[in-house]
Design a protein around this motif. Sequence first.
Motif, PDB file in Angstrom:
ATOM      1  N   LYS A   1       0.853  -1.194   0.000  1.00  0.00           N
ATOM      2  CA  LYS A   1       0.000   0.000   0.000  1.00  0.00           C
ATOM      3  C   LYS A   1       0.887   1.242   0.000  1.00  0.00           C
ATOM      4  O   LYS A   1       2.093   1.143   0.178  1.00  0.00           O
ATOM      5  CB  LYS A   1      -0.890  -0.008   1.245  1.00  0.00           C
ATOM      6  CG  LYS A   1      -1.907  -1.150   1.265  1.00  0.00           C
ATOM      7  CD  LYS A   1      -3.169  -0.750   0.497  1.00  0.00           C
ATOM      8  CE  LYS A   1      -3.936  -1.971  -0.001  1.00  0.00           C
ATOM      9  NZ  LYS A   1      -4.411  -2.822   1.121  1.00  0.00           N
ATOM     10  N   ARG A   2       0.258   2.400  -0.182  1.00  0.00           N
ATOM     11  CA  ARG A   2       1.005   3.658  -0.153  1.00  0.00           C
ATOM     12  C   ARG A   2       0.410   4.602   0.885  1.00  0.00           C
ATOM     13  O   ARG A   2      -0.783   4.534   1.193  1.00  0.00           O
ATOM     14  CB  ARG A   2       0.930   4.351  -1.531  1.00  0.00           C
ATOM     15  CG  ARG A   2       1.441   3.546  -2.701  1.00  0.00           C
ATOM     16  CD  ARG A   2       2.949   3.418  -2.673  1.00  0.00           C
ATOM     17  NE  ARG A   2       3.455   2.716  -3.845  1.00  0.00           N
ATOM     18  CZ  ARG A   2       4.307   3.244  -4.720  1.00  0.00           C
ATOM     19  NH1 ARG A   2       4.736   4.486  -4.561  1.00  0.00           N
ATOM     20  NH2 ARG A   2       4.742   2.535  -5.738  1.00  0.00           N
ATOM     21  N   THR A   3       1.227   5.522   1.369  1.00  0.00           N
ATOM     22  CA  THR A   3       0.725   6.576   2.263  1.00  0.00           C
ATOM     23  C   THR A   3       0.106   7.665   1.397  1.00  0.00           C
ATOM     24  O   THR A   3       0.205   7.623   0.169  1.00  0.00           O
ATOM     25  CB  THR A   3       1.872   7.217   3.070  1.00  0.00           C
ATOM     26  OG1 THR A   3       2.720   7.918   2.145  1.00  0.00           O
ATOM     27  CG2 THR A   3       2.679   6.174   3.814  1.00  0.00           C
TER      28      THR A   3
ATOM     29  N   ASN B   1       2.402   9.024  -1.011  1.00  0.00           N
ATOM     30  CA  ASN B   1       2.890   8.075  -2.019  1.00  0.00           C
ATOM     31  C   ASN B   1       4.069   7.207  -1.579  1.00  0.00           C
ATOM     32  O   ASN B   1       4.723   6.590  -2.401  1.00  0.00           O
ATOM     33  CB  ASN B   1       3.254   8.817  -3.306  1.00  0.00           C
ATOM     34  CG  ASN B   1       3.319   7.877  -4.491  1.00  0.00           C
ATOM     35  OD1 ASN B   1       2.549   6.914  -4.578  1.00  0.00           O
ATOM     36  ND2 ASN B   1       4.252   8.128  -5.389  1.00  0.00           N
ATOM     37  N   GLN B   2       4.318   7.145  -0.286  1.00  0.00           N
ATOM     38  CA  GLN B   2       5.409   6.290   0.172  1.00  0.00           C
ATOM     39  C   GLN B   2       4.891   4.869   0.457  1.00  0.00           C
ATOM     40  O   GLN B   2       3.781   4.682   0.946  1.00  0.00           O
ATOM     41  CB  GLN B   2       6.076   6.892   1.412  1.00  0.00           C
ATOM     42  CG  GLN B   2       6.674   8.247   1.113  1.00  0.00           C
ATOM     43  CD  GLN B   2       7.698   8.674   2.132  1.00  0.00           C
ATOM     44  OE1 GLN B   2       8.210   9.794   2.053  1.00  0.00           O
ATOM     45  NE2 GLN B   2       7.980   7.824   3.105  1.00  0.00           N
ATOM     46  N   ARG B   3       5.718   3.914   0.165  1.00  0.00           N
ATOM     47  CA  ARG B   3       5.335   2.515   0.357  1.00  0.00           C
ATOM     48  C   ARG B   3       5.234   2.160   1.835  1.00  0.00           C
ATOM     49  O   ARG B   3       6.090   2.550   2.621  1.00  0.00           O
ATOM     50  CB  ARG B   3       6.350   1.592  -0.322  1.00  0.00           C
ATOM     51  CG  ARG B   3       6.352   1.677  -1.837  1.00  0.00           C
ATOM     52  CD  ARG B   3       7.578   1.003  -2.401  1.00  0.00           C
ATOM     53  NE  ARG B   3       7.552   0.945  -3.859  1.00  0.00           N
ATOM     54  CZ  ARG B   3       7.949   1.935  -4.650  1.00  0.00           C
ATOM     55  NH1 ARG B   3       8.385   3.070  -4.130  1.00  0.00           N
ATOM     56  NH2 ARG B   3       7.901   1.805  -5.965  1.00  0.00           N
TER      57      ARG B   3
END
Lengths: 136, 136
Positions: free
Chosen positions: B40-42, B45-47
């Motif tokens: 998923k991403r924050t 857009n961070q993993r």
Amino acid sequence: MTDTKSKHDQTYTISQIADALDISTRTIRFYEEKGLILPKRTAGNQRIYTPRNMARLKLILRGKRFGFSLEEISEMIGMAAANLNEVEQIEKSLKFGDTKLKEIKERKKELELLEQDILATRQKLIKRITQLNREQ
Amino acid sequence: MTDTKSKHDQTYTISQIADALDISTRTIRFYEEKGLILPKRTAGNQRIYTPRNMARLKLILRGKRFGFSLEEISEMIGMAAANLNEVEQIEKSLKFGDTKLKEIKERKKELELLEQDILATRQKLIKRITQLNREQ
DNA sequence: TAAATGGCTGACGTTTACGTAAACTGTAAC
DNA sequence: GTTACAGTTTACGTAAACGTCAGCCATTTA
């Protein structure tokens, strides 16, 4: 005792080896280039392989199937090549071999884990398929 | 029941995963690119990785250590991804899993052979070193 | 809020392990 | 003895599995 060709004298051409081990001749020559094997030559410069050479190739392929790089395999084999050197060399080789043995133990454990991973997935799938059958 | 973060909610950043599994972040992103994981991403857009994602990465690395290519591993995993499809898909996956189980059995055998190869060399070396000691 | 730190997406570079092709030589079968 | 096949070297090509920037955004820390 006869002077019939004994099993010991058996030799193979490069393509016989390639067929037997299901690899390309290119691969065999490549391994030689990397110093992993050193077959004798005929008067006409063609490679001749002994059963011993064959065994070594099998060892190489086994190593590969376990994710060892050719360089690592080369080191393992270097172990055997050190055969007739000084004590230090031999001791170093022994140490290297022991390290590899430890690695193999770990791999055995991991192989079990991998097997269990797949078996677990298998169980899930079977459960799911049973469920689907019941629904219909 | 409390609303404290349970083990279930635990997440990791990409570098935490990289540290834990001793691989590079590039490698992790590469596996994603190949469709082996889908974190998923924050909002930014961070993993973010769950323990489940972590487990999958461990499975991938285990497979690699046994010389499976990423594509093969991808197929193994596809097995799990087929989870909620039709019966045919599941049956196909089961078949694939069984093939892999057979392969694993063979690998186990070969691992024994590899171990014996090394042990044999070990014996030779020890014999040689004993001889050298006696000569001196 | 500024600076340091970490993450993101390309994109090109690198290593390993061969594949493939060319141009030549050796060997076997007719 | 020549044709066909097998083998030899040399060299360039390639796929897989990342490494290594560069240029930009997000987040944490002073």
